[in-house]
Design an enzyme around this catalytic site. Structure first.
Site, PDB file in Angstrom:
ATOM      1  CG  HIS A 292      -1.795  -1.054   1.443  1.00  0.00           C
ATOM      2  ND1 HIS A 292      -2.623  -1.409   0.739  1.00  0.00           N
ATOM      3  CD2 HIS A 292      -1.939  -2.298   1.735  1.00  0.00           C
ATOM      4  CE1 HIS A 292      -3.591  -2.249   1.161  1.00  0.00           C
ATOM      5  NE2 HIS A 292      -3.159  -3.260   2.161  1.00  0.00           N
TER       6      HIS A 292
HETATM    7  C1  BDR Z   1      -2.864   1.249   4.722  1.00  0.00           C
HETATM    8  O1  BDR Z   1      -3.505   0.437   6.227  1.00  0.00           O
HETATM    9  C2  BDR Z   1      -2.236   0.431   7.140  1.00  0.00           C
HETATM   10  O2  BDR Z   1      -2.274  -0.891   8.228  1.00  0.00           O
HETATM   11  C3  BDR Z   1      -1.016   0.089   6.199  1.00  0.00           C
HETATM   12  O3  BDR Z   1       0.002   0.950   7.152  1.00  0.00           O
HETATM   13  C4  BDR Z   1      -1.537   0.529   5.444  1.00  0.00           C
HETATM   14  O4  BDR Z   1      -1.249   2.283   5.358  1.00  0.00           O
HETATM   15  C5  BDR Z   1      -3.327   0.236   4.206  1.00  0.00           C
HETATM   16  O5  BDR Z   1      -5.253   0.281   4.300  1.00  0.00           O
END
Ligand code: BDR
Ligand code: CA
Length: 312
Positions: free
Chosen positions: A243
């Site tokens: 992500h």
């Molecule tokens: C996002 O949620 C967090 O847990 C991760 O670091 C990322 O920024 C993904 O949904």
């Protein structure tokens, strides 16, 4: 080539850590002004420590790390340590870093850095709940108009949510802050799950990272192996999505992504759908767009960028 002056607002977090490594590995293209941390995946004290750990591993103590908001604007904190490990950094070694955190808090640092530099010259990558940025915008109403390009990891449209049926974690963790940022006029480029699920750490890609004999790559490989094990156990995926590194990849190589203008709104009230991002492409006038919503990401291109940079 001119450098992009960049603030990274984050909650490390395993994928935040890889985003930081990618940014540290691009000193020719990025002038890192600050890392502003926020409570999110783990508590605020831990995300700040984790950013300092990654900074020390990378030998980049020249970049200040600020401690940010411990709690969302209007709701209780929601951690995600089930995905990130108790420390927030998976199974990386945890230690007290030598260099301390900066004395000012994250929102103050964002305001001071953006307002003291020429309009449009400071970019912002946001990879956690948007509490710090919302606080900064409340404190300085001229901030949004003065920001340069903003990249946000958050939200979901086609994919549905990853923390609830309708919400992605970063937006769900502080929907009121996201609402303030999306209404601010800063017109962010938003990399939601629709985009980040196209960028997968496949077993082959993780093996390619692990084969690189360089410290940044070895750290990233250890993090990715942790992510693969965790995601396999929790959701049955053997190729976890990357992500947060997508925000830095977008800063470095925007041609790897395609986006469309959208009117982006966040549900703040409903207990059932809190944090849902309503992404409207049907605009009667382009001026109605409040964001660029990323619909396509070149997963192979993003991973090759990571491999190339972390090998340095
Ligand atoms: C996002 O949620 C967090 O847990 C991760 O670091 C990322 O920024 C993904 O949904
Ligand atoms: Ca994050």
């Amino acid at each position: 080539m001119t450098q992009t002056a960049l603030i990274i607002d984050c909650d490390p977090g395993v994928d935040d850590a890889i985003a930081l490594l990618l940014a540290f590995a691009a000193p020719d293209l990025l002038e890192l002004l600050a890392i502003t941390t926020v409570g999110g995946n783990v508590a605020a004290s831990a995300t700040a420590r984790n950013a300092r750990i990654i900074r020390q591993m990378a030998g980049r103590e020249d970049v200040p790390v600020h401690i940010g908001a411990a709690a969302p604007l209007a709701r209780e904190p929601i951690a995600a340590s089930h995905f990130h490990g108790e420390s927030g950094l998976g199974d990386l070694p945890i230690f007290e870093p030598v260099a301390p955190a900066a004395s000012s808090d994250s929102a103050t640092a964002i305001v001071e850095l953006v307002m003291s530099r020429p309009p449009g010259s400071v970019s912002l990558a946001i990879t956690g709940p948007m509490t710090n940025v919302a606080l900064a915008m409340q404190r300085e109403p001229a901030l949004a108009a003065r920001l340069g390009p903003v990249a946000v990891m958050g939200g979901a449209r086609a994919e549905g949510g990853n923390i609830t049926a309708s919400a992605e974690y970063n937006i769900y963790a502080d929907p009121h802050a996201a609402d303030i940022v999306f209404r601010s006029g800063c017109k962010p480029t938003v990399l939601g799950l629709d985009a980040t699920h196209q960028v997968r750490a496949t077993p082959q890609r993780v093996a390619a990272m692990a084969a690189i004999d360089a410290p940044y790559a070895q750290t990233a490989a250890q993090v990715l192996q942790f992510c693969a094990r965790t995601q396999q156990a929790l959701v049955g995926w053997d190729s976890p999505p990357l992500h947060d590194p997508c925000t830095i990849a977008w800063m470095l190589a925007p041609q790897l992504f395609k986006s469309v203008p959208a009117r982006l709104q966040v549900e703040t009230d409903s207990p059932l759908t809190a944090g849902h991002t309503a992404v409207e492409f049907r605009l009667s006038d382009p001026s109605e767009a409040t964001a660029q919503w990323v619909t396509e990401a070149d997963g192979e291109g993003v991973f090759n960028l990571l491999l190339e940079r972390l090998a340095r």
